[in-house]
Write a protein that holds these residues in place. Structure first.
Motif, mmCIF file in Angstrom:
data_model
loop_
_atom_site.group_PDB
_atom_site.id
_atom_site.type_symbol
_atom_site.label_atom_id
_atom_site.label_comp_id
_atom_site.label_asym_id
_atom_site.label_seq_id
_atom_site.Cartn_x
_atom_site.Cartn_y
_atom_site.Cartn_z
ATOM 1 N N GLY A 184 44.440 11.918 -18.982
ATOM 2 C CA GLY A 184 43.393 11.899 -17.968
ATOM 3 C C GLY A 184 42.083 12.444 -18.495
ATOM 4 O O GLY A 184 42.015 13.073 -19.554
ATOM 5 N N ARG B 210 41.277 10.770 -14.418
ATOM 6 C CA ARG B 210 42.408 11.546 -13.912
ATOM 7 C C ARG B 210 42.771 11.208 -12.470
ATOM 8 O O ARG B 210 43.918 11.388 -12.059
ATOM 9 N N LEU C 171 45.789 9.183 -12.130
ATOM 10 C CA LEU C 171 47.003 9.712 -12.743
ATOM 11 C C LEU C 171 47.609 10.894 -12.014
ATOM 12 O O LEU C 171 48.831 11.070 -12.034
ATOM 13 N N GLU C 172 46.781 11.741 -11.399
ATOM 14 C CA GLU C 172 47.277 12.990 -10.828
ATOM 15 C C GLU C 172 48.355 12.737 -9.782
ATOM 16 O O GLU C 172 48.246 11.815 -8.963
ATOM 17 N N LEU D 237 46.899 16.244 -18.775
ATOM 18 C CA LEU D 237 45.566 16.429 -18.208
ATOM 19 C C LEU D 237 44.866 17.614 -18.853
ATOM 20 O O LEU D 237 45.503 18.630 -19.155
#
Length: 271
Positions: free
Chosen positions: A35, A220, A223-224, A245
């Motif tokens: 990320g 990010r 993705l988080e 990350l």
């Protein structure tokens, strides 16, 4: 917990693995997603260092970039092959229109790929496709205009909540007042078009070279908590994608946000 600068942290357990141990673990995955905050140079230096750590343990990497649409893959191949200088590469890759952030932020990553002859692929799709799906849904787009992508798996309630909160939550000037509000559907559909595009391109790269580790360079927010691209990869049969990350500042790291986070020095002047 909060990682110290230069330290890895597993949010779910609080463990602090060594860099070599974590790189060895990540190198066993089929996909590793890195990320970023697009405007932070230190995020991209971190991505490059992680890619180098993975390359030391896998003989074949492919780096996929959110920054490029897949139609520019021949340009990326020419860059990696050494055919283009920086200026010609950025011009042919339409950098100013397809991305627009200062290229110096990303050039270390691009030079890493060129130096080690690591294939680069574009993960993105045309912006009009995102707008069209957002406005009318997937079925409103003619098959010939779908760029070979498949429809996104439905967004989970948790992902809808995440998107609603990161875009500002309930506000008087906002049509949608909750994650479940139908007025929020258009945004979710658009976001998921990107999520699915990235996942489809990564899955295609894996199918072309099953022995390669595909590394995704992706914002990010996709993705988080595994609600975006990781969820779409799981729907495509790749549930083992790992999310790493960068982390800066004094905010505690919440559980579930990623497989591991890396502490960065908070730097004045960076967003």
């Amino acid at each position: 917990m909060i990682p110290e600068p230069g330290q890895w942290l597993r949010p779910d357990t609080g463990d602090i693995p060594s860099h070599p141990a974590l790189m060895a673990e990540m190198a066993e995955a089929p996909v590793v997603l890195l990320g970023e905050r697009h405007d932070r140079a230190d995020n991209h230096r971190w991505q490059m260092q992680v890619a180098a750590g993975l390359l030391a343990r896998r003989d074949r990497l492919v780096l996929g970039f959110e920054m490029f649409p897949a139609r520019l893959d021949p340009v990326l191949a020419d860059w990696v092959a050494g055919v283009l200088d920086e200026a010609a590469f950025l011009e042919r890759a339409e950098w100013g229109s397809v991305w627009g952030f200062p290229p110096d932020l990303y050039l270390p990553l691009f030079h890493f790929c060129r130096l080690h002859r690591v294939p680069m692929i574009g993960l993105n799709c045309r912006r009009d496709l995102v707008r069209e799906v957002g406005a009318g849904g997937w079925d409103s787009v003619p098959e010939a205009a779908r760029e070979g992508l498949t429809p996104a798996a439905p967004a989970s309630p948790a992902y809808r909540r995440y998107l609603f909160e990161v875009t500002g939550g309930p506000r008087p000037d906002r049509a949608a007042q909750s994650p479940e509000d139908p007025a929020f559907d258009r945004f979710v559909r658009a976001q998921q078009t990107w999520d699915r595009a990235f996942a489809c391109r990564i899955a295609d790269a894996r199918a072309r070279d099953p022995g390669a580790l595909v590394v995704g360079i992706i914002g990010r927010g996709h993705l988080e908590y595994r609600g975006g691209t990781p969820a779409q990869l799981a729907d495509l049969g790749i549930p083992e994608a790992r999310v790493l990350l960068p982390w800066e500042g004094a905010r505690p790291v919440p559980a579930g946000i990623g497989c591991a986070v890396f502490g960065l020095q908070e730097t004045a002047g960076q967003a």
